[in-house]
Design a protein around this motif. Structure first.
Motif, PDB file in Angstrom:
ATOM      1  N   LYS A  95       0.402   3.907  -2.999  1.00  0.00           N
ATOM      2  CA  LYS A  95      -0.101   5.245  -2.663  1.00  0.00           C
ATOM      3  C   LYS A  95       0.715   6.314  -3.391  1.00  0.00           C
ATOM      4  O   LYS A  95       0.161   7.238  -3.990  1.00  0.00           O
ATOM      5  CB  LYS A  95      -0.049   5.459  -1.148  1.00  0.00           C
ATOM      6  CG  LYS A  95      -0.644   6.772  -0.705  1.00  0.00           C
ATOM      7  CD  LYS A  95      -0.667   6.893   0.805  1.00  0.00           C
ATOM      8  CE  LYS A  95      -1.305   8.196   1.221  1.00  0.00           C
ATOM      9  NZ  LYS A  95      -1.368   8.376   2.645  1.00  0.00           N
ATOM     10  N   GLU A 112      -6.457  10.008  -6.692  1.00  0.00           N
ATOM     11  CA  GLU A 112      -6.539  10.028  -5.229  1.00  0.00           C
ATOM     12  C   GLU A 112      -6.489   8.604  -4.679  1.00  0.00           C
ATOM     13  O   GLU A 112      -7.141   7.707  -5.203  1.00  0.00           O
ATOM     14  CB  GLU A 112      -7.853  10.698  -4.818  1.00  0.00           C
ATOM     15  CG  GLU A 112      -7.899  11.063  -3.354  1.00  0.00           C
ATOM     16  CD  GLU A 112      -9.179  11.793  -2.991  1.00  0.00           C
ATOM     17  OE1 GLU A 112      -9.768  11.430  -1.953  1.00  0.00           O
ATOM     18  OE2 GLU A 112      -9.582  12.692  -3.754  1.00  0.00           O
ATOM     19  N   TRP A 113      -5.694   8.421  -3.627  1.00  0.00           N
ATOM     20  CA  TRP A 113      -5.617   7.122  -2.951  1.00  0.00           C
ATOM     21  C   TRP A 113      -6.658   7.080  -1.843  1.00  0.00           C
ATOM     22  O   TRP A 113      -6.812   8.021  -1.090  1.00  0.00           O
ATOM     23  CB  TRP A 113      -4.230   6.929  -2.338  1.00  0.00           C
ATOM     24  CG  TRP A 113      -4.160   5.754  -1.399  1.00  0.00           C
ATOM     25  CD1 TRP A 113      -4.380   5.777  -0.063  1.00  0.00           C
ATOM     26  CD2 TRP A 113      -3.876   4.402  -1.737  1.00  0.00           C
ATOM     27  NE1 TRP A 113      -4.242   4.522   0.472  1.00  0.00           N
ATOM     28  CE2 TRP A 113      -3.937   3.649  -0.545  1.00  0.00           C
ATOM     29  CE3 TRP A 113      -3.575   3.739  -2.915  1.00  0.00           C
ATOM     30  CZ2 TRP A 113      -3.696   2.281  -0.510  1.00  0.00           C
ATOM     31  CZ3 TRP A 113      -3.330   2.373  -2.874  1.00  0.00           C
ATOM     32  CH2 TRP A 113      -3.403   1.665  -1.687  1.00  0.00           C
ATOM     33  N   SER A 114      -7.394   5.961  -1.758  1.00  0.00           N
ATOM     34  CA  SER A 114      -8.279   5.807  -0.601  1.00  0.00           C
ATOM     35  C   SER A 114      -7.858   4.575   0.170  1.00  0.00           C
ATOM     36  O   SER A 114      -7.281   4.653   1.221  1.00  0.00           O
ATOM     37  CB  SER A 114      -9.749   5.755  -1.011  1.00  0.00           C
ATOM     38  OG  SER A 114      -9.968   4.704  -1.920  1.00  0.00           O
ATOM     39  N   ASP A 115      -8.106   3.411  -0.386  1.00  0.00           N
ATOM     40  CA  ASP A 115      -7.704   2.156   0.241  1.00  0.00           C
ATOM     41  C   ASP A 115      -7.733   1.082  -0.836  1.00  0.00           C
ATOM     42  O   ASP A 115      -8.042   1.363  -1.988  1.00  0.00           O
ATOM     43  CB  ASP A 115      -8.613   1.810   1.429  1.00  0.00           C
ATOM     44  CG  ASP A 115     -10.078   1.670   1.029  1.00  0.00           C
ATOM     45  OD1 ASP A 115     -10.360   1.294  -0.120  1.00  0.00           O
ATOM     46  OD2 ASP A 115     -10.944   1.933   1.866  1.00  0.00           O
ATOM     47  N   GLU A 175      -0.839   8.599  -6.416  1.00  0.00           N
ATOM     48  CA  GLU A 175      -0.882  10.049  -6.225  1.00  0.00           C
ATOM     49  C   GLU A 175      -0.020  10.783  -7.252  1.00  0.00           C
ATOM     50  O   GLU A 175      -0.361  11.863  -7.698  1.00  0.00           O
ATOM     51  CB  GLU A 175      -0.482  10.413  -4.795  1.00  0.00           C
ATOM     52  CG  GLU A 175      -1.572  10.050  -3.800  1.00  0.00           C
ATOM     53  CD  GLU A 175      -1.206  10.296  -2.349  1.00  0.00           C
ATOM     54  OE1 GLU A 175      -0.031  10.633  -2.071  1.00  0.00           O
ATOM     55  OE2 GLU A 175      -2.096  10.143  -1.482  1.00  0.00           O
ATOM     56  N   ALA A 178       0.809  -1.225   0.000  1.00  0.00           N
ATOM     57  CA  ALA A 178       0.000   0.000   0.000  1.00  0.00           C
ATOM     58  C   ALA A 178       0.847   1.283   0.000  1.00  0.00           C
ATOM     59  O   ALA A 178       0.533   2.214  -0.751  1.00  0.00           O
ATOM     60  CB  ALA A 178      -0.979  -0.009   1.168  1.00  0.00           C
TER      61      ALA A 178
END
Length: 196
Positions: free
Chosen positions: A165, A174-177, A169, A161
């Motif tokens: 990420k 946009e990174w969320s999960d 980016e 992750a």
């Protein structure tokens, strides 16, 4: 209802153990994260090992409960594996550092973890390799390789992750999960392609 002191301790311990491992974690760090003093922490859990057993045992119990769907003969083999994978991804969403934590801790003391897992796993609990072999899908797909690929697809997005990420980016998104990557849908597609 606000969380009890014990719940606060367990949540804090989960975070500290995941970040620092059994041997790197300190009781003072756990007490600080829980917002309590060290004496109160020792009142609830006499030792770091006992607290670790509570946290790690709870996580493993959840994991093996998720595996119970593999025994559900009312579902097709594909449906059982799909539901298991979805539950596994949910588990990793709750414990995102679990895969890395297991790799580190098993490297440090493999015998201890074998013992813990052995004590929690039900004797008649089936695994993916067993159900694929019994369903005679082994002529179509190698059960061991399939199991490794499935676990990798579910766990790697959580392991990597931090890398993802940065990449996401940098590309202006946009990174969320890991759900951002539509992980469950991709894994389901893989299972259906492999086992149909």
């Amino acid at each position: 209802m606000p969380p009890s002191t014990e719940d606060k301790i367990l949540e804090a311990a989960k975070k500290v153990f995941m970040e620092q491992g059994l041997y790197g974690a300190r009781m003072q760090d756990i007490a600080n994260k829980a917002g309590i003093n060290k004496a109160l922490l020792h009142y609830y859990f006499r030792s770091k090992e006992r607290l670790f057993d509570e946290v790690f045992g709870g996580a493993l119990t959840k994991y093996f409960q998720n595996m119970e769907v593999l025994n559900d003969a009312s579902l097709s083999v594909i449906d059982r594996v799909v539901v298991f994978s979805e539950k596994f991804i949910d588990f990793l969403s709750e414990y995102p550092q679990m895969s890395l934590f297991l790799l580190k801790e098993m490297s440090a003391n493999e015998a201890l973890f074998r013992e813990k897992v052995k004590g929690l796993k039900s004797q008649n609990q089936q695994g993916i390799i067993q159900i694929l072999s019994e369903a005679q899908l082994s002529s179509k797909v190698d059960p061991i390789l399939f199991m490794m690929q499935l676990h990798s697809m579910c766990a790697y997005p959580f392991l990597a992750a931090p890398v993802f990420k940065v990449i996401i980016e940098k590309s202006g998104q946009e990174w969320s999960d890991p759900q951002f990557l539509k992980l469950k849908s991709a894994v389901k597609q893989f299972i259906i392609q492999q086992l149909s």
